[in-house]
Structure formats: structure tokens, C-alpha cells
Motif scaffolding. Sequence first.
Motif, PDB file in Angstrom:
ATOM      1  N   TYR A  20      -9.926  -3.713  -1.619  1.00 25.27           N
ATOM      2  CA  TYR A  20     -10.092  -2.655  -0.625  1.00 25.27           C
ATOM      3  C   TYR A  20     -10.671  -1.447  -1.356  1.00 25.27           C
ATOM      4  O   TYR A  20     -10.013  -0.877  -2.224  1.00 25.27           O
ATOM      5  CB  TYR A  20      -8.720  -2.386  -0.032  1.00 25.27           C
ATOM      6  CG  TYR A  20      -8.455  -1.105   0.734  1.00 25.27           C
ATOM      7  CD1 TYR A  20      -8.990   0.133   0.379  1.00 25.27           C
ATOM      8  CD2 TYR A  20      -7.599  -1.123   1.814  1.00 25.27           C
ATOM      9  CE1 TYR A  20      -8.694   1.276   1.082  1.00 25.27           C
ATOM     10  CE2 TYR A  20      -7.282   0.032   2.519  1.00 25.27           C
ATOM     11  CZ  TYR A  20      -7.836   1.227   2.139  1.00 25.27           C
ATOM     12  OH  TYR A  20      -7.528   2.366   2.827  1.00 25.27           O
ATOM     13  N   GLY A  33       1.096   7.080   6.124  1.00 27.36           N
ATOM     14  CA  GLY A  33       0.520   5.765   5.810  1.00 27.36           C
ATOM     15  C   GLY A  33      -0.741   5.496   6.615  1.00 27.36           C
ATOM     16  O   GLY A  33      -1.496   4.585   6.288  1.00 27.36           O
ATOM     17  N   ASP A  66      -9.583   5.145   8.564  1.00 23.03           N
ATOM     18  CA  ASP A  66      -8.176   5.465   8.800  1.00 23.03           C
ATOM     19  C   ASP A  66      -8.062   6.945   9.179  1.00 23.03           C
ATOM     20  O   ASP A  66      -9.017   7.702   9.029  1.00 23.03           O
ATOM     21  CB  ASP A  66      -7.437   5.185   7.476  1.00 23.03           C
ATOM     22  CG  ASP A  66      -5.931   5.249   7.597  1.00 23.03           C
ATOM     23  OD1 ASP A  66      -5.416   5.376   8.720  1.00 23.03           O
ATOM     24  OD2 ASP A  66      -5.268   5.183   6.549  1.00 23.03           O
ATOM     25  N   ASN A  93      -7.566  -0.683  -3.655  1.00 25.10           N
ATOM     26  CA  ASN A  93      -6.278  -1.314  -3.367  1.00 25.10           C
ATOM     27  C   ASN A  93      -6.481  -2.816  -3.478  1.00 25.10           C
ATOM     28  O   ASN A  93      -7.598  -3.317  -3.318  1.00 25.10           O
ATOM     29  CB  ASN A  93      -5.791  -0.951  -1.961  1.00 25.10           C
ATOM     30  CG  ASN A  93      -5.452   0.533  -1.846  1.00 25.10           C
ATOM     31  OD1 ASN A  93      -4.878   1.115  -2.756  1.00 25.10           O
ATOM     32  ND2 ASN A  93      -5.825   1.142  -0.734  1.00 25.10           N
ATOM     33  N   LYS A 124      -5.393   9.685   8.056  1.00 25.31           N
ATOM     34  CA  LYS A 124      -4.215   9.791   7.184  1.00 25.31           C
ATOM     35  C   LYS A 124      -3.229  10.881   7.590  1.00 25.31           C
ATOM     36  O   LYS A 124      -2.032  10.751   7.346  1.00 25.31           O
ATOM     37  CB  LYS A 124      -4.681  10.100   5.751  1.00 25.31           C
ATOM     38  CG  LYS A 124      -5.336   8.908   5.071  1.00 25.31           C
ATOM     39  CD  LYS A 124      -4.549   8.485   3.857  1.00 25.31           C
ATOM     40  CE  LYS A 124      -4.846   7.052   3.478  1.00 25.31           C
ATOM     41  NZ  LYS A 124      -5.869   6.889   2.485  1.00 25.31           N
ATOM     42  N   ARG A 147      -5.228  -5.263  -1.634  1.00 30.01           N
ATOM     43  CA  ARG A 147      -4.675  -5.869  -0.414  1.00 30.01           C
ATOM     44  C   ARG A 147      -5.437  -5.359   0.790  1.00 30.01           C
ATOM     45  O   ARG A 147      -6.269  -4.466   0.679  1.00 30.01           O
ATOM     46  CB  ARG A 147      -3.212  -5.436  -0.303  1.00 30.01           C
ATOM     47  CG  ARG A 147      -3.170  -3.913  -0.443  1.00 30.01           C
ATOM     48  CD  ARG A 147      -1.903  -3.239  -0.112  1.00 30.01           C
ATOM     49  NE  ARG A 147      -1.999  -1.817  -0.405  1.00 30.01           N
ATOM     50  CZ  ARG A 147      -2.551  -0.898   0.390  1.00 30.01           C
ATOM     51  NH1 ARG A 147      -3.052  -1.246   1.557  1.00 30.01           N
ATOM     52  NH2 ARG A 147      -2.625   0.365   0.035  1.00 30.01           N
ATOM     53  N   GLY A 166      -5.841  -3.144   4.166  1.00 28.57           N
ATOM     54  CA  GLY A 166      -5.358  -1.811   4.543  1.00 28.57           C
ATOM     55  C   GLY A 166      -4.454  -1.885   5.765  1.00 28.57           C
ATOM     56  O   GLY A 166      -4.520  -2.814   6.555  1.00 28.57           O
ATOM     57  N   ASP A 167      -3.636  -0.877   5.905  1.00 30.20           N
ATOM     58  CA  ASP A 167      -2.764  -0.762   7.071  1.00 30.20           C
ATOM     59  C   ASP A 167      -2.859   0.678   7.541  1.00 30.20           C
ATOM     60  O   ASP A 167      -2.434   1.565   6.798  1.00 30.20           O
ATOM     61  CB  ASP A 167      -1.325  -1.116   6.653  1.00 30.20           C
ATOM     62  CG  ASP A 167      -0.390  -1.211   7.844  1.00 30.20           C
ATOM     63  OD1 ASP A 167      -0.769  -0.764   8.934  1.00 30.20           O
ATOM     64  OD2 ASP A 167       0.725  -1.732   7.672  1.00 30.20           O
ATOM     65  N   PRO A 168      -3.477   0.983   8.666  1.00 30.48           N
ATOM     66  CA  PRO A 168      -3.768   0.144   9.826  1.00 30.48           C
ATOM     67  C   PRO A 168      -5.188  -0.437   9.908  1.00 30.48           C
ATOM     68  O   PRO A 168      -5.546  -0.964  10.970  1.00 30.48           O
ATOM     69  CB  PRO A 168      -3.541   1.103  10.991  1.00 30.48           C
ATOM     70  CG  PRO A 168      -3.997   2.431  10.470  1.00 30.48           C
ATOM     71  CD  PRO A 168      -3.660   2.425   9.001  1.00 30.48           C
ATOM     72  N   GLU A 169      -5.994  -0.416   8.861  1.00 31.95           N
ATOM     73  CA  GLU A 169      -7.359  -0.917   8.989  1.00 31.95           C
ATOM     74  C   GLU A 169      -7.414  -2.386   9.442  1.00 31.95           C
ATOM     75  O   GLU A 169      -8.272  -2.791  10.234  1.00 31.95           O
ATOM     76  CB  GLU A 169      -8.121  -0.790   7.665  1.00 31.95           C
ATOM     77  CG  GLU A 169      -8.481   0.643   7.280  1.00 31.95           C
ATOM     78  CD  GLU A 169      -7.446   1.293   6.385  1.00 31.95           C
ATOM     79  OE1 GLU A 169      -6.244   0.978   6.519  1.00 31.95           O
ATOM     80  OE2 GLU A 169      -7.833   2.117   5.546  1.00 31.95           O
TER      81      GLU A 169
HETATM   82  N1  GLY Z   1      -4.627   2.831   5.261  1.00 31.98           N
HETATM   83  C1  GLY Z   1      -4.461   3.110   3.891  1.00 31.98           C
HETATM   84  C2  GLY Z   1      -3.962   2.013   3.074  1.00 31.98           C
HETATM   85  O1  GLY Z   1      -3.725   0.915   3.548  1.00 31.98           O
HETATM   86  O2  GLY Z   1      -3.788   2.223   1.874  1.00 31.98           O
END
Ligand code: GLY
Length: 429
Positions: free
Chosen positions: A269, A226, A212, A285, A214, A287, A289-292
Motif C-alpha cells: 500500500y 483510522g 481516505d 503499508n 483521515k 496490507r 487499507g481501511d477504509p480504502e
Molecule cells: N486508511 C489508512 C490505512 O489503512 O492505513
Amino acid sequence: MNILVLGSGGREHAITWALKKSPKTEELFVAPGNGGTALIAENVGGLDAEDGQAVLDFVQENDIALVVIGPEAPLVAGVADVLRGAGVPVFGPDSQGAQLEGSKTFCKEFMMRNNLPTAEYLSTDDEAAAHAYIDKMGAPIVVKADGLAAGKGVVVAQTVEEAHAAVTSCFEGAFGKAGNTVVIEECLTGPECSMLAFVSAGKAYCMAPSQDHKRAYDGDEGPNTGGMGAYSPVPIVTDDELETMIDVMSRAAAATADEFDYDYRGVLYGGFMLTPAGPKLLEYNARFGDPETQVVLPRLESDLVDVMMAVAEGRPDEIELEWADKWAVTVVLASAGYPGSYEKGKVITGLDAANALEDVTVFHAGTAVDDEGNVVTAGGRVLNVTAMGDTFQAARERAYEACALIDFEGKQNRTDIGLRAIRGRDSWA
Ligand code: GLY
Ligand code: AMP
């Protein structure tokens, strides 16, 4: 089968897009969804995704065979617990598993107990003890609010004064209840790397690593966001580092089965830092990732419905993951002012032209469709422009070619996504 996805970000558009490719998918619902999911599924605006009973009612009324929970808030709120209790297959851990993300103290204790590599730390709800620990350890040092703070609860303090100020602001309520306890942590150095794994019945099936970006501005300057872009796989990761990360994820998955009351079923994650002493965990995490996700799922050639059902039903031995031999890069197009305040409702042009480019998929994040049928901006992070390529360079160039075709008032994006990876490991020295 009918499937319900909870969430509204670029991650959920990518998940919905991958589920849509499966011949097993019949009706696909997204609650609340965005302007992109509206094009490929039915958005359910009125459903509160954090209200387990409301979600269960919707599931029963619409004959849903699988619920996929995208963001952390419904997981921590226990939506999976309610659904699983009623026998509904759910992709996403119950509230206990989600505590790995919901409480940094819970997560650090889990890591320490299981001998998973991570930074030295102190967790405390006593403000004086927090200040004393900073004086003892010195700077740089990292101060984190214990609970969910939408990615804003972490300060990497370069000076002792900055660290003290962060502790004071936490205990003064800057993050509400999330800051009643703080975690103070040794400052690690090195490139970051995200390792996502499908976890079910104590087994981990790792996806390709991703990275990512950041910070808001080029050169990794400016405030944390994010995430402004990502790529996968990660060319600078060595085979030894990859092996360590896979081992850490497998041991963590086994520990969830040993320790937790309910089977962890979803994505785990691992946020790693590739330190000179080897990969160390910054966080877990619960869930995708966003944007992964927007660079990982486009490379998945296996049927995502099969994978998610196997995870949700606790049949990990049936998980098969096939990946395209390609590179993927995504660039986030954001609204002017993000991550601070920004305006909404700006008409977006050029989406069709960008999507028409070979190997390009534009995933929507903060978008909506207005009364006249225009796709308009509706959030800070607006679009994720994803491209694949046979080489890293080709994927990167194609993504930026597509970005140039898209316009909206105030559009901002980083121009250096992936550049450090091309320059090599030394660019992190
Ligand atoms: N890209 C970081 C996250 O989803 O926490
Ligand atoms: P987190 O929410 O824990 O992922 O932290 C947000 C960001 O803060 C991470 O992506 C890192 O860039 C940085 N960070 C967190 N923990 C540390 C640490 N122990 N050392 C250095 N940087 C950190």
C-alpha cells in the motif's frame, strides 16, 4: 477450499465478503471477526491472530488452503513466516517485508536506496540530534515515531515549538518502544492518494487509486482517525500522476524481490501525496487499507480467491484484474467520542433497510451480536456504508441515503466525504 481471514475490521468484512462470492470458497473462517463477518462466515473468537503457532494449529485442524492476513500486527509478529515455513499458502508478507510498515526508518531507507520519491528526512535515536535538526530545518515539519503506533505516532507540526514537544513526548515514551527512534520529515503539501497493489515475485498489479479522509470532522478538521470515509477511483488524479504512482509501485515490488530474503506476497500500500513536484510517498503499508478496501474490492469483478492464491503461491503472471466501470464511496459511521473514548453496546437499527438499497453494501467494523441477537456497537468505527454508482455524485448520494436509514445512540459521521473531489483540485490549494 477452506479459507481463514485474520482480523476484525471493516477491511476484513470486505475481504471476507469478496472471498464469499467465489465458487471456489467452501468454509470461511474469520479470527476474531465482527458482527458482519458472523453473518457470512464463522467467527473464531478464541484464536490469537498474532500467535503463529496457534494459527498454524487451527489451519491444520480445519484443512485451511489459504490464510489471508488483514492487519499489520500479525504480519509484523511473523505469523506469515510460521505458516509459510509449514508450507501453508499465505496472503501477506513475512515479518521482513512487513518492516516496510513496522519501521519508518526501514521504509525510508528502502525508498532512498531505490530512488523512490519521498520527503527529505532524518532518522535518529539521539534526542539532541532530533531537536537540532528541527532548529536547522524550521517549521512546518513532521515528527513520526519509528514503530507501530496505531496511526497516532505522527505530528504535522506547524511551529518549531510543537515539533520540539513532539520529539520530547516520543522520547519520554508516549508510544513506548515505537518512539525510541524518531523520523523527522519535510512537510509536503497536496491531496493524499492511496495506491494499493497486489505484489508477488517482484511484480506489482495496481488496483484503482483511492482516497481516505483521515480527520474526524467535516472540512478536514479535528484529530486524525483510522479513516472516516473513502472513495475510488480518484477523479482529481491526472494521467501523469497515475503513471508515476504505478511506476513507483512496480519499482518497489522489483526491489522487494532483489533485496528481501523471502518473496513479498500480499498487498503493498503506497500512501502518496500529490505534491506540486509530483507524487511522493508518505509511507508504505504491508496490507490493504481501511477504509480504502471497502471501496476498492466492491469494484473488483475478478475472482478474489484466484487472485489471492496466485499471489500467495508466487504465480504473478496468472493475476488478472477486471474492474467494474463504477464509482464507489464509503462513509464511516462512528461512536460518539471517537477517536477518543466511547461507549459500546448500543443497538444498531436499519441495517437491513440500508443493505436493501440498490448498489449498497454495509461493511461492519466495530460491531458484535449480543445475547438477544441484536447487532450492537463494539468499537470506535462501527460501520462502513458503501455505495456504487455510474457517476461519482450518484455513488456519494446513495451512500448518504443509506447512512440516513441506520441509527444507533451517539452515531457520528462526516457529511462531506468526497466533496473536495467534486469541487476539484483547487480545493486543496
Ligand atoms: N486508511 C489508512 C490505512 O489503512 O492505513
Ligand atoms: P502516516 O502514518 O505516515 O501515513 O502519516 C499520517 C498522516 O500524517 C498522513 O496521512 C498525512 O496526512 C500526514 N503526513 C505524514 N507525513 C507527512 C509529510 N511528510 N508531510 C505532510 N503530511 C504528512
